[in-house]
Design an enzyme around this catalytic site. Sequence first.
Site, PDB file in Angstrom:
ATOM      1  N   LYS A  32       0.848  -1.220   0.000  1.00 35.93           N
ATOM      2  CA  LYS A  32       0.000   0.000   0.000  1.00 35.93           C
ATOM      3  C   LYS A  32       0.866   1.246   0.000  1.00 35.93           C
ATOM      4  O   LYS A  32       0.656   2.161  -0.816  1.00 35.93           O
ATOM      5  CB  LYS A  32      -0.898   0.015   1.233  1.00 35.93           C
ATOM      6  CG  LYS A  32      -1.569   1.359   1.499  1.00 35.93           C
ATOM      7  CD  LYS A  32      -2.503   1.371   2.690  1.00 35.93           C
ATOM      8  CE  LYS A  32      -1.824   1.687   3.972  1.00 35.93           C
ATOM      9  NZ  LYS A  32      -1.542   3.125   4.222  1.00 35.93           N
ATOM     10  N   ASN A  33       1.846   1.297   0.882  1.00 35.44           N
ATOM     11  CA  ASN A  33       2.595   2.546   1.062  1.00 35.44           C
ATOM     12  C   ASN A  33       3.597   2.795  -0.050  1.00 35.44           C
ATOM     13  O   ASN A  33       4.028   3.932  -0.248  1.00 35.44           O
ATOM     14  CB  ASN A  33       3.245   2.582   2.450  1.00 35.44           C
ATOM     15  CG  ASN A  33       2.185   2.686   3.533  1.00 35.44           C
ATOM     16  OD1 ASN A  33       1.024   3.011   3.256  1.00 35.44           O
ATOM     17  ND2 ASN A  33       2.553   2.391   4.763  1.00 35.44           N
ATOM     18  N   CYS A 127      -5.130  12.950  12.446  1.00 38.45           N
ATOM     19  CA  CYS A 127      -5.385  11.529  12.498  1.00 38.45           C
ATOM     20  C   CYS A 127      -5.458  11.139  13.969  1.00 38.45           C
ATOM     21  O   CYS A 127      -5.099  11.902  14.834  1.00 38.45           O
ATOM     22  CB  CYS A 127      -4.285  10.743  11.810  1.00 38.45           C
ATOM     23  SG  CYS A 127      -4.761   9.040  11.677  1.00 38.45           S
ATOM     24  N   ARG A 132      -0.012  15.122  13.038  1.00 33.83           N
ATOM     25  CA  ARG A 132       0.699  14.619  11.848  1.00 33.83           C
ATOM     26  C   ARG A 132       1.029  15.812  10.963  1.00 33.83           C
ATOM     27  O   ARG A 132       0.446  16.044   9.936  1.00 33.83           O
ATOM     28  CB  ARG A 132      -0.146  13.571  11.125  1.00 33.83           C
ATOM     29  CG  ARG A 132      -0.384  12.335  11.993  1.00 33.83           C
ATOM     30  CD  ARG A 132      -1.095  11.230  11.264  1.00 33.83           C
ATOM     31  NE  ARG A 132      -0.220  10.557  10.308  1.00 33.83           N
ATOM     32  CZ  ARG A 132      -0.629   9.512   9.567  1.00 33.83           C
ATOM     33  NH1 ARG A 132      -1.887   9.103   9.656  1.00 33.83           N
ATOM     34  NH2 ARG A 132       0.180   8.926   8.706  1.00 33.83           N
ATOM     35  N   ILE A 134       3.186  18.533   8.494  1.00 34.78           N
ATOM     36  CA  ILE A 134       3.916  18.344   7.227  1.00 34.78           C
ATOM     37  C   ILE A 134       5.002  19.415   7.091  1.00 34.78           C
ATOM     38  O   ILE A 134       5.439  19.760   5.990  1.00 34.78           O
ATOM     39  CB  ILE A 134       2.981  18.381   6.000  1.00 34.78           C
ATOM     40  CG1 ILE A 134       2.280  19.734   5.877  1.00 34.78           C
ATOM     41  CG2 ILE A 134       1.954  17.260   6.035  1.00 34.78           C
ATOM     42  CD1 ILE A 134       1.678  19.950   4.487  1.00 34.78           C
ATOM     43  N   ASP A 135       5.476  19.915   8.230  1.00 34.80           N
ATOM     44  CA  ASP A 135       6.503  20.976   8.203  1.00 34.80           C
ATOM     45  C   ASP A 135       7.771  20.547   7.474  1.00 34.80           C
ATOM     46  O   ASP A 135       8.401  21.352   6.775  1.00 34.80           O
ATOM     47  CB  ASP A 135       6.829  21.421   9.634  1.00 34.80           C
ATOM     48  CG  ASP A 135       7.304  20.261  10.508  1.00 34.80           C
ATOM     49  OD1 ASP A 135       6.578  19.263  10.602  1.00 34.80           O
ATOM     50  OD2 ASP A 135       8.418  20.336  11.046  1.00 34.80           O
ATOM     51  N   ASP A 323       3.939   0.390  12.101  1.00 36.62           N
ATOM     52  CA  ASP A 323       2.664  -0.091  11.539  1.00 36.62           C
ATOM     53  C   ASP A 323       2.360  -1.531  11.924  1.00 36.62           C
ATOM     54  O   ASP A 323       1.286  -2.040  11.604  1.00 36.62           O
ATOM     55  CB  ASP A 323       2.670   0.059  10.010  1.00 36.62           C
ATOM     56  CG  ASP A 323       2.625   1.523   9.613  1.00 36.62           C
ATOM     57  OD1 ASP A 323       2.913   1.822   8.437  1.00 36.62           O
ATOM     58  OD2 ASP A 323       2.337   2.374  10.480  1.00 36.62           O
TER      59      ASP A 323
HETATM   60  C1  EPZ Z   1       3.972   6.893   6.601  1.00 36.93           C
HETATM   61  O1  EPZ Z   1       3.248   7.978   7.160  1.00 36.93           O
HETATM   62  C2  EPZ Z   1       2.987   5.741   6.481  1.00 36.93           C
HETATM   63  N1  EPZ Z   1       1.887   6.128   5.590  1.00 36.93           N
HETATM   64  C3  EPZ Z   1       2.428   5.383   7.864  1.00 36.93           C
HETATM   65  O2  EPZ Z   1       1.644   4.202   7.690  1.00 36.93           O
HETATM   66  C4  EPZ Z   1       3.592   5.051   8.806  1.00 36.93           C
HETATM   67  O3  EPZ Z   1       3.079   4.871  10.113  1.00 36.93           O
HETATM   68  C5  EPZ Z   1       4.633   6.172   8.806  1.00 36.93           C
HETATM   69  O4  EPZ Z   1       5.044   6.479   7.462  1.00 36.93           O
HETATM   70  C6  EPZ Z   1       5.879   5.787   9.606  1.00 36.93           C
HETATM   71  O5  EPZ Z   1       6.460   4.643   9.044  1.00 36.93           O
HETATM   72  C7  EPZ Z   1       2.098   6.059   4.257  1.00 36.93           C
HETATM   73  O6  EPZ Z   1       3.169   5.713   3.790  1.00 36.93           O
HETATM   74  C8  EPZ Z   1       0.928   6.425   3.371  1.00 36.93           C
HETATM   75  P1  EPZ Z   1       6.225  10.053   8.791  1.00 36.93           P
HETATM   76  P2  EPZ Z   1       3.927   9.457   7.185  1.00 36.93           P
HETATM   77  O7  EPZ Z   1       6.294  11.311   8.030  1.00 36.93           O
HETATM   78  O8  EPZ Z   1       4.808   9.620   6.014  1.00 36.93           O
HETATM   79  C9  EPZ Z   1       6.631  13.312  12.200  1.00 36.93           C
HETATM   80  C10 EPZ Z   1      -0.247   2.858   7.664  1.00 36.93           C
HETATM   81  O9  EPZ Z   1      -0.800   2.288   8.602  1.00 36.93           O
HETATM   82  N2  EPZ Z   1       6.622  14.300  11.100  1.00 36.93           N
HETATM   83  O10 EPZ Z   1       7.302   9.030   8.606  1.00 36.93           O
HETATM   84  O11 EPZ Z   1       2.840  10.433   7.423  1.00 36.93           O
HETATM   85  C11 EPZ Z   1       5.294  12.615  12.364  1.00 36.93           C
HETATM   86  O12 EPZ Z   1       4.425  13.380  13.180  1.00 36.93           O
HETATM   87  C12 EPZ Z   1       0.219   4.281   7.853  1.00 36.93           C
HETATM   88  O13 EPZ Z   1       0.010   2.337   6.545  1.00 36.93           O
HETATM   89  C13 EPZ Z   1       6.839  15.643  11.394  1.00 36.93           C
HETATM   90  O14 EPZ Z   1       7.045  16.018  12.552  1.00 36.93           O
HETATM   91  O15 EPZ Z   1       4.818   9.345   8.513  1.00 36.93           O
HETATM   92  C14 EPZ Z   1       5.684  11.322  13.015  1.00 36.93           C
HETATM   93  O16 EPZ Z   1       5.838  11.520  14.417  1.00 36.93           O
HETATM   94  C15 EPZ Z   1      -0.186   4.857   9.189  1.00 36.93           C
HETATM   95  N3  EPZ Z   1       6.818  16.552  10.381  1.00 36.93           N
HETATM   96  C16 EPZ Z   1       7.068  11.018  12.400  1.00 36.93           C
HETATM   97  O17 EPZ Z   1       7.527  12.248  11.851  1.00 36.93           O
HETATM   98  C17 EPZ Z   1       6.604  16.180   9.078  1.00 36.93           C
HETATM   99  O18 EPZ Z   1       6.628  17.061   8.182  1.00 36.93           O
HETATM  100  C18 EPZ Z   1       7.033   9.993  11.280  1.00 36.93           C
HETATM  101  O19 EPZ Z   1       6.069  10.412  10.341  1.00 36.93           O
HETATM  102  C19 EPZ Z   1       6.389  14.818   8.802  1.00 36.93           C
HETATM  103  C20 EPZ Z   1       6.413  13.906   9.825  1.00 36.93           C
END
Ligand code: EPZ
Length: 445
Positions: A32-33, A127, A132, A134-135, A323
């Site tokens: 999926k991801n 969520c 979550r 996106i900075d 996950d």
């Molecule tokens: C991806 O989410 C996955 N989703 C998530 O899977 C997964 O839990 C996550 O990566 C971690 O592996 C998809 O790929 C569609 P991150 P993503 O950016 O990219 C912080 C599932 O069940 N952060 O790696 O959104 C954030 O808050 C889903 O399939 C910032 O602070 O996750 C978190 O604490 C759920 N600023 C950490 O980084 C940002 O700009 C990791 O988030 C971005 C993230």
Amino acid sequence: MTDNTVDKTRPYAYKITGGKALKGDIEISGSKNAALGIIAAAMMVDGPCTLENVPDISDVHVMVDLCRSLGATIEAPDIHTLVIDPRTINTYKASGALVSKIRASYYLMGALLSRSGQASIRLPGGCNFGQRPIDLHLKAFRLMGARGSRPTDIDNGIVNLKADPLHGANIFFDIVSVGATINAMLAACKAQGKTVINNAAREPHIVDVANFLNAMGARIKGAGTDTIKIDGVPVLPGNFTYSIIPDQIEAGTYMIAAAVTGGDITIHNLIPPHMDPLSAKMREMGYTIEEGDDTIRVYNPYPDEELYAINVKTSPHPGFPTDLQPQTVVLLCKAAGMSRMHENVWQSRFQYVPELAKMGANITVYDRMALVNGVTDFKSATVEATDLRAGAALVCAALAAEGTSFINNAQRIDRGYEHIVSKLTAVGATIERVNVDYTSEDTEA
Ligand code: EPZ
């Protein structure tokens, strides 16, 4: 039994009668991801492409509809194949209702910035496992010359980015972020000059997106390490067929379902090294994990002996995948004594614990750590899937529980598990979708 035995326009639940050891074989679908990143990436290619091994799941269907809404031509000759031609795209704006259905819609920021130097995307929703932001995505775009990425530029929840044109940059991510790493790669592929992404995420799906882009004509090196280097190219010719990797998290979920029911399952079409963190932890508990070229067999060699309580800490790849955290907590309930699960990626990802408690689990949560007191003999109950992976965890518990359970909001599980009813039925589970008069405010993963 087919997978579509319910009116999916109305609320539906999984009805599971558990207590049986699952035995047999399960085939893993595409990731999926990886698929969500790759479909978005296809939007910036300058020619057509074909994607194979695409998972038949609702998040992918939403992403396809979202890309079609931009004008892209996408045909599906079969449920696992997409033939994509992005040359018919006629806008850089994606702010309709579809965007808020899936968080991965933010990949269109990088893709549309690369395609047309502009992107106007509605911010993804929050969520239920904490903030979550996106900075980091916006920082990467800003460093590459995009304007409109300040928080003050966000207009009524819509990010308006513009770059004439994007240029290479040296990016350092303070936090390892899958999404920001992918978005930065998308923006860098056609930027003028070289981009280096430091402290990059290393997940298997990051590598798959990079491999797809290189197949389209990009010049990305180092994906899978914490430093990714991209030399921008003016054109991505495309005209290539790409097959998506198997889903690491789907595979891990079925490994856990096999173990928690005391079963013996061989899982096919996976990449065993992707499962290493989970395989290591399951072996620590006492399970046997046998690896083949593209298979893993899971069973308990000493079913009459107690399983070992262990400690698990989630972290970015190659650490233990967040996950698989909820599903693994279900497995820890079967171990004798105190196990600990530390959630180090997300701010709070234990919302499913009260639902598991209804099934007999004895778990105490302290901020980002769950203390699991086993052994639990799960009992059937009516529970709610609070998000995709939480729902998958409840499926595992219901499969182990004597009696009939109902898991409401089952559509959240269908976001990421292809044909879960037929796959589990094939290994002896009693599971079906049933319409119920229940609903709750839907969130997105
Ligand atoms: C991806 O989410 C996955 N989703 C998530 O899977 C997964 O839990 C996550 O990566 C971690 O592996 C998809 O790929 C569609 P991150 P993503 O950016 O990219 C912080 C599932 O069940 N952060 O790696 O959104 C954030 O808050 C889903 O399939 C910032 O602070 O996750 C978190 O604490 C759920 N600023 C950490 O980084 C940002 O700009 C990791 O988030 C971005 C993230």
